[in-house]
Enzyme design. Structure first.
Site, PDB file in Angstrom:
ATOM      1  N   HIS A 191      34.896 -12.934 -15.844  1.00 35.81           N
ATOM      2  CA  HIS A 191      35.522 -13.459 -16.242  1.00 35.81           C
ATOM      3  C   HIS A 191      36.990 -12.453 -16.991  1.00 35.81           C
ATOM      4  O   HIS A 191      37.999 -14.139 -17.782  1.00 35.81           O
ATOM      5  CB  HIS A 191      35.870 -15.039 -16.977  1.00 35.81           C
ATOM      6  N   LYS A 197      47.723 -24.479 -22.652  1.00 33.70           N
ATOM      7  CA  LYS A 197      46.460 -23.331 -22.393  1.00 33.70           C
ATOM      8  C   LYS A 197      46.120 -23.010 -23.893  1.00 33.70           C
ATOM      9  O   LYS A 197      46.683 -22.894 -25.013  1.00 33.70           O
ATOM     10  CB  LYS A 197      46.775 -22.224 -21.708  1.00 33.70           C
ATOM     11  N   ARG A 198      45.094 -22.089 -24.053  1.00 36.90           N
ATOM     12  CA  ARG A 198      44.609 -21.454 -25.295  1.00 36.90           C
ATOM     13  C   ARG A 198      46.082 -20.471 -25.519  1.00 36.90           C
ATOM     14  O   ARG A 198      46.689 -20.022 -24.927  1.00 36.90           O
ATOM     15  CB  ARG A 198      43.316 -21.130 -24.841  1.00 36.90           C
ATOM     16  N   LYS A 244      45.839 -27.171 -11.802  1.00 40.19           N
ATOM     17  CA  LYS A 244      46.149 -28.716 -11.745  1.00 40.19           C
ATOM     18  C   LYS A 244      47.724 -28.854 -11.753  1.00 40.19           C
ATOM     19  O   LYS A 244      48.219 -30.320 -11.300  1.00 40.19           O
ATOM     20  CB  LYS A 244      45.469 -29.095 -13.427  1.00 40.19           C
ATOM     21  N   LYS A 279      48.577 -14.514 -22.817  1.00 43.27           N
ATOM     22  CA  LYS A 279      49.330 -15.463 -22.283  1.00 43.27           C
ATOM     23  C   LYS A 279      51.144 -15.766 -22.389  1.00 43.27           C
ATOM     24  O   LYS A 279      51.118 -16.646 -21.496  1.00 43.27           O
ATOM     25  CB  LYS A 279      48.828 -16.491 -22.461  1.00 43.27           C
ATOM     26  N   THR A 297      42.904 -21.607 -14.277  1.00 43.00           N
ATOM     27  CA  THR A 297      43.236 -23.141 -13.479  1.00 43.00           C
ATOM     28  C   THR A 297      44.279 -24.332 -13.400  1.00 43.00           C
ATOM     29  O   THR A 297      44.227 -24.841 -13.095  1.00 43.00           O
ATOM     30  CB  THR A 297      41.544 -23.627 -13.836  1.00 43.00           C
TER      31      THR A 297
HETATM   32  C1  PLP Z   1      42.353 -26.608 -17.480  1.00 44.83           C
HETATM   33  C2  PLP Z   1      42.214 -26.395 -18.528  1.00 44.83           C
HETATM   34  C3  PLP Z   1      42.299 -24.963 -19.370  1.00 44.83           C
HETATM   35  C4  PLP Z   1      42.375 -23.840 -18.603  1.00 44.83           C
HETATM   36  O1  PLP Z   1      43.989 -23.112 -18.608  1.00 44.83           O
HETATM   37  P1  PLP Z   1      44.997 -22.033 -18.462  1.00 44.83           P
HETATM   38  O2  PLP Z   1      45.995 -22.557 -17.978  1.00 44.83           O
HETATM   39  O3  PLP Z   1      43.810 -21.540 -17.022  1.00 44.83           O
HETATM   40  O4  PLP Z   1      44.623 -21.298 -19.269  1.00 44.83           O
HETATM   41  C5  PLP Z   1      41.955 -24.587 -20.885  1.00 44.83           C
HETATM   42  N1  PLP Z   1      41.672 -26.248 -21.616  1.00 44.83           N
HETATM   43  C6  PLP Z   1      41.832 -27.612 -20.996  1.00 44.83           C
HETATM   44  C7  PLP Z   1      41.630 -28.566 -21.984  1.00 44.83           C
HETATM   45  C8  PLP Z   1      41.834 -27.429 -19.511  1.00 44.83           C
HETATM   46  O5  PLP Z   1      41.604 -28.926 -19.319  1.00 44.83           O
END
Ligand code: PLP
Length: 846
Positions: free
Chosen positions: A394, A585-586, A699, A591, A695
C-alpha cells in the site's frame, strides 16, 4: 452528541403500542425458503411489533420510559432480525459448498456506521422510517446515536471495509479477520487551534452489531524458547516452549450483501487474560498486582495505533499483529474446515489476502502449524503456504515499509524467527543458483537486514511467501516493480500484478447521496448500484439542459444538508452560494495540505493587497478534514496553521462571503458521507509518486465533484477515464520529481523568483494569522523553504494556474455541470466490485 440520559418521552402513560405480546401477533409464515429461522415480514406492522418486542424484552424498557439509546439499540436489533436468516443460511451454504474462501487479513476496518447500511442492504429504509413515526420516534435521532466503529486510520482500513461489502454483494465466500480494538482511532478536538486527541470509546453505549463467541476462544502463545527433539519416526523436529499466553475471543459482525440475502462474517478478535486474576495475591491485599497479568494481556486489543503510513516499532504492535493472525489461522483450520480435512488441499479452500505487511507474520505461523504441529515436511509445507497467501502493498514511502528488529521478534516469537531464517536461507540459495556470484543482488534480496541492527523486512517476507503481489493503482504497481521491489519483480515477473482500488457505491453513493441516486435511477434504472459501469448510460444527459439543472439542484441541496450538519456539529456557518473546495484525508506531508494552504493564503493576499478585487473572485468555501498521528509533529503544526488561517480569514470583513475556511474536527466516515456529496472540487494534490492510489479521489468523482490533482496514484486513471477536459491536472510527473531530486531541489529559488509565492510566504511567516507571533508559523514555513521532501514550492505556480482554470470553468455553470455529470458517468470503473473481480481473476483463482 445526543444526551442519552434524558431521552424519555414526556408521557409516562402506557401507550397502546407499549407492550408487545408475542404469540398470535407474530404469524409464523412458512413460505419463506431461507433456512431455519424466520425474519419478521417486511411490513410496517411487523417491523413495529419486532421493534417493540426488542425494546420490551431485549432492552427491558417501556417505550414511554425509553431513552434514545434504548430505542437505537432496539432498532438495531430489529434490523438484525431481518439479516439473521440470511446470515445463518449463508453459513450453512459456505460449510456445505466447499467453495474457496477469501480470508481477508487486515489490522484495520474503518466500517462507518452500521444502522443505515443494514437498512439499505435489507431495503427497509422506508419501512423503518414509517414504523418509527408510528411509535412517535424521530429515526434521524436514532441514526445519530450510533458511534461509528473507527477501527482503522484512513484509506487502508476503509478499503478493507469496501472490499468485504463487495464480496458479500457478489456472494463470494469471505471471512474478514481483524482486531476488535476497545478504542478505535482517537476522536479529534481542537483547543487553541491545536489538535487534542480524546479516546474513542465506541463500545460505551452498547454494541448491537457484534456477537461475542467466548466459547470459540483461541489460545495464543508468546515468548519462551525453542528446542529440537527426535520424534517417534526418528525425525529431527522443533518445538516452541512459550512462556506466556492470552486468549482471543471472536466477535462476529454481519457483512450484508446488497439485497441478495448473503451475509458474510467479519470476525474480530479481542484479547483476554488466560487467568482473570491471581486469587492468592488478591487475598493478600495487593489488588494491583493481582490484576497485572490481566491488564497486560488485555492491552493487546486495547487501542488502534493511530499511525498512518509510518510503522511504529512498538512491541505491543507486533503482539497485536501476531495475536489476530494466530487466532484467525487457528479459527480457519481448526473450526471452519471440516474435521480431518487433508491440509495438503488447503490452497483449494483458502487464500489469505494480506492487507499490507501488518498480518505478514501469518506466513511463518502457517509454516509452524504445518511443520511443527501437523508433521509436514518443510518443502511440502512451504509449497502449500505460498499458495495460501497473497500480498497487497500500500505504499511507496520507503520509511513506511515495516521492519522488525530480530531481537524483538526472537524474544516474542522465537520459533517464528527460526522459521523466517530458514525461509530466507533456502530462498537465497535458490537465488544464488540463478545468479551465481552476484552477492550484491543476493544481499539486497535478503529478508534479513544487518544495518543499523539485524532486522526482518516484512515486505520481503510477504513477497517471498505469497503467490501474488499487487500494488493498488497502475502507477503504483509500476513503481512497486521498478523502485520498491525491483530485484523481486525481475526474479518473478509473473508474481507481480495490479489491482486498482475501488469504493463501494452502496455506502458512498446510494447511502451518502440519496438525491443523486434517485436522479440516476430515474434516468437509467437501478442496476448501477451493483453494476457501476452502467453509469455510462448517463453520458448523453450531460448535454441535456433539464438534467443539468436537476443535477445542479441535487448538488445545492447536498450543500445545504452539509451546512446544517456543520452548524449543528461544529457551530460553523457557511455562505449558501460558493464553490465548495474540499480536501479531506489524513494529514501527511506527502499529501501536501500545506500546498492547499498556500493557495488559500495566496488568494486572500491578492484581495487584501488590492491586486484583485473581492467582487472579481469566484466565491469559495474551503473545507479541510484531517487527523494527524499524535506523534507526528509537522502534521500537528500544519493543523494549527490551517486553523489559524481559517480564523483570520473568516473574521476579515474584506473577504466576507468570498473566502471562507472550515475545518470541522474529527473527520471520519460519517462526516465523509455528508461532505463528499456536497463538494464541487476535490483536492488530490500529493507529490507525484507518493500516493499509492487514494480512494477519496474516487468517492468525489462518483459524487460529481471535479478533481484538481497531480499525476499520482489513481488520479492518473480517473483522468484517463473522465477525460482531460474534465480534470484539472497540474504539477510535476513522477520522473520529473526524480529528476529534480537528482539535480537538487532548492525551495528558496522558487521563493526568490516568484512574486506571488513570496508575498504568500511572507504573509504566512509574518504573524498575520497568529496574532503577531511569528514563531507560531515558523516550523511549517521553514520546512517548506528549506527541506520539504515533498517539494510543495516546485508545484506552487502550476497549482495556482490550475486553480485559475477551475475558476474559469466554474463561472460557466453549464460547462461545470456538464463536466461533473461526465465525472459520474465515467467513474464506474472505481467500484470495489470491479476491484474484487480483478482480485478473483488475477490473484485468488476463486
Ligand atoms: C476514503 C477515506 C479515506 C481515504 O482518503 P484518501 O483521500 O484516499 O487518503 C480516509 N478517511 C476516511 C474517513 C475515508 O472515508
Amino acid at each position: 452528541m445526543t444526551d442519552t440520559s434524558r431521552g424519555e418521552y414526556a408521557s409516562d402513560e402506557l401507550q397502546t403500542t407499549d407492550v408487545h405480546r408475542i404469540g398470535p401477533t407474530m404469524p409464523m409464515s412458512s413460505e419463506r425458503a431461507s433456512g431455519p429461522v424466520e425474519a419478521p415480514d417486511k411490513t410496517v406492522e411487523e417491523f413495529v411489533a419486532a421493534f417493540l418486542n426488542e425494546l420490551n424484552f431485549g432492552q427491558g424498557v417501556l417505550l414511554s420510559r425509553s431513552t434514545i439509546n434504548d430505542q437505537y439499540l432496539a432498532l438495531a436489533r430489529t434490523v438484525r432480525q431481518y439479516l439473521m436468516a440470511g446470515w445463518l443460511e449463508t453459513g450453512v451454504q459456505r460449510r456445505e459448498s466447499g467453495r474457496k474462501t477469501i480470508g481477508y487479513l487486515s489490522a484495520e476496518y474503518l466500517l462507518g456506521r452500521q444502522l443505515s447500511n443494514a437498512l439499505l442492504a435489507t431495503d427497509l429504509q422506508d419501512i423503518a422510517d414509517e414504523a418509527m413515526k408510528q411509535c412517535g420516534i424521530d429515526i434521524a435521532a436514532l441514526r445519530a446515536q450510533e458511534i461509528e466503529p473507527g477501527l482503522g486510520n484512513g484509506g487502508l482500513g476503509r478499503l478493507a471495509a469496501c472490499f468485504v461489502d463487495s464480496l458479500a454483494t457478489m456472494d463470494v465466500p469471505c471471512i474478514g479477520y481483524g482486531i476488535r480494538y476497545e478504542y478505535g482511532i482517537f476522536r479529534q478536538t481542537f483547543e487553541d487551534n491545536r489538535q487534542v486527541e480524546v479516546p474513542d470509546s465506541w463500545l460505551s453505549l452498547g454494541s448491537p452489531w457484534e456477537f461475542p463467541h467466548p466459547e470459540r476462544q483461541v489460545r495464543v502463545d508468546f515468548g519462551g524458547r525453542t528446542e529440537t527433539y527426535t520424534d517417534d519416526q526418528g525425525r529431527e523436529r522443533s518445538r516452541w516452549i512459550p512462556d506466556w499466553n492470552v486468549l482471543g475471543i471472536p466477535y462476529h459482525h454481519m457483512v450484508p450483501g446488497f439485497r441478495n440475502g448473503t451475509v458474510n462474517t467479519l470476525r474480530l478478535w479481542s484479547a483476554k487474560a488466560t487467568q482473570a486474576f491471581d486469587l492468592q495475591i488478591f487475598n493478600s491485599g495487593d489488588y494491583a498486582a493481582a490484576v497485572r497479568a490481566q491488564t497486560f494481556a488485555e492491552n493487546i486489543s486495547k487501542v488502534l495505533y493511530p499511525e498512518d503510513s509510518t510503522p511504529q516499532g512498538k512491541e505491543l504492535r507486533l503482539q497485536q499483529q501476531y495475536f489476530f493472525v494466530a487466532c484467525s489461522l487457528h479459527d480457519f483450520i481448526q473450526n471452519t474446515l471440516p474435521q480431518d480435512f487433508d491440509l495438503r488441499r488447503l490452497p483449494e479452500r483458502i487464500i489469505f489476502q494480506l492487507n499490507d505487511t501488518h498480518p505478514v507474520i501469518a506466513i511463518p505461523e502457517l509454516m509452524r502449524i504445518l511443520v511443527d504441529r501437523k508433521g509436514f515436511d518443510w518443502d511440502e509445507a512451504w509449497d502449500i503456504t505460498r499458495q495460501c497467501f497473497a500480498y497487497t502493498c500500500h505504499t511507496l514511502l520507503p520509511e513506511a515499509l515495516e521492519v522488525w528488529s530480530a531481537e524483538l521478534l526472537g524474544r516474542l516469537l522465537p520459533r517464528h524467527l527460526e522459521i523466517i531464517y530458514r525461509i530466507n536461507k533456502e530462498f537465497l540459495e535458490e537465488v544464488r543458483e540463478t545468479f551465481p556470484g552476484d552477492e550484491m543482488r543476493i544481499r539486497s534480496m535478503s529478508i534479513i537486514a544487518e544495518h543499523p541492527e539485524r532486522s526482518v523486512r516484512m515486505a520481503y517476507l510477504a513477497t517471498i511467501g505469497s503467490s501474488k503481489v499487487n500494488g493498488v493503482a497502475e502507477l503504483h504497481s509500476q513503481l512497486l516493480r521498478d523502485k520498491v521491489l525491483p530485484e523481486f519483480s525481475q526474479y518473478w515477473t509473473e508474481k507481480f500484478t495490479n489491482v486498482t482500488n475501488g469504493i463501494t457505491p452502496r455506502r458512498f453513493v446510494f447511502l451518502a447521496n440519496r438525491r443523486l441516486s434517485d436522479l440516476i435511477t430515474d434516468k437509467i434504472g437501478s442496476g448501477w448500484v451493483t453494476d457501476l459501469e452502467r453509469l455510462r448510460d448517463l453520458e448523453p444527459y450531460a448535454d441535456d439542459a433539464d438534467f443539468r439543472a436537476e443535477f445542479a439542484a441535487v448538488k445545492q441541496a447536498n450543500k445545504e444538508r452539509l451546512f446544517k450538519v456543520l452548524q449543528a456539529r461544529d457551530g460553523i456557518e457557511l455562505p449558501e452560494h460558493a464553490m465548495l473546495d474540499v480536501m479531506v484525508k489524513r494529514l501527511h506531508e506527502y499529501k501536501r495540505q500545506s500546498l492547499k494552504l498556500l493557495h488559500i493564503v495566496s488568494t486572500y493576499e491578492s484581495i487584501i493587497s488590492g491586486r484583485m478585487r473581492a467582487e472579481d473572485a469566484v466565491p469559495r468555501t474551503f473545507v479541510f478534514g484531517a487527523k494527524a498521528a499524535p506523534g507526528y509533529h509537522m502534521a500537528k503544526e500544519t493543523i494549527f496553521l490551517i486553523n489559524s488561517v481559517a480564523a483570520t480569514i473568516n473574521a476579515d470583513e474584506r473577504v466576507k462571503d468570498v473566502l471562507s475556511v472550515a475545518f470541522p474536527a474529527n473527520y471520519n466516515v460519517t462526516l465523509a458521507e455528508k461532505l463528499i456529496p456536497a463538494a464541487d472540487l476535490s483536492e488530490q494534490i500529493s507529490l507525484a509518486g507518493k500516493e499509492a492510489s487514494g480512494t477519496g479521489n474516487m468517492k468525489f468523482a462518483l459524487n460529481g465533484a471535479l478533481t484538481i490533482g497531480t499525476d499520482d496514484g489513481a488520479n492518473v486513471e480517473i483522468r484517463q477515464l473522465v477525460g482531460d477536459d474534465n480534470f484539472f491536472l497540474f504539477g510535476m510527473t513522477e520522473p520529473e520529481v526524480e529528476q529534480l531530486r537528482a539535480e537538487g531541489y532548492q525551495p528558496t529559488s522558487y521563493y526568490r523568483s516568484n512574486d506571488r509565492l513570496r508575498a504568500t510566504i511572507d504573509l504566512l511567516a509574518g504573524g498575520h494569522f497568529t496574532r503577531g507571533d511569528r514563531a507560531a508559523s515558523a516550523q511549517v514555513v521553514d520546512n517548506l523553504l528549506t527541506q520539504d521532501p515533498f517539494m510543495a514550492l516546485a508545484d506552487f505556480q502550476g497549482y495556482l494556474d490550475a486553480q485559475d482554470r477551475v475558476d474559469a470553468v466554474y463561472r460557466d455553470t453549464d460547462a461545470w455541470t456538464r463536466s461533473a455529470i461526465l465525472n459520474v458517468a465515467r467513474s464506474g470503473f472505481f467500484s470495489s466490485d470491479r476491484s474484487m473481480r480483478d482480485y478473483l481473476d488475477r490473484i485468488w483463482n476463486a
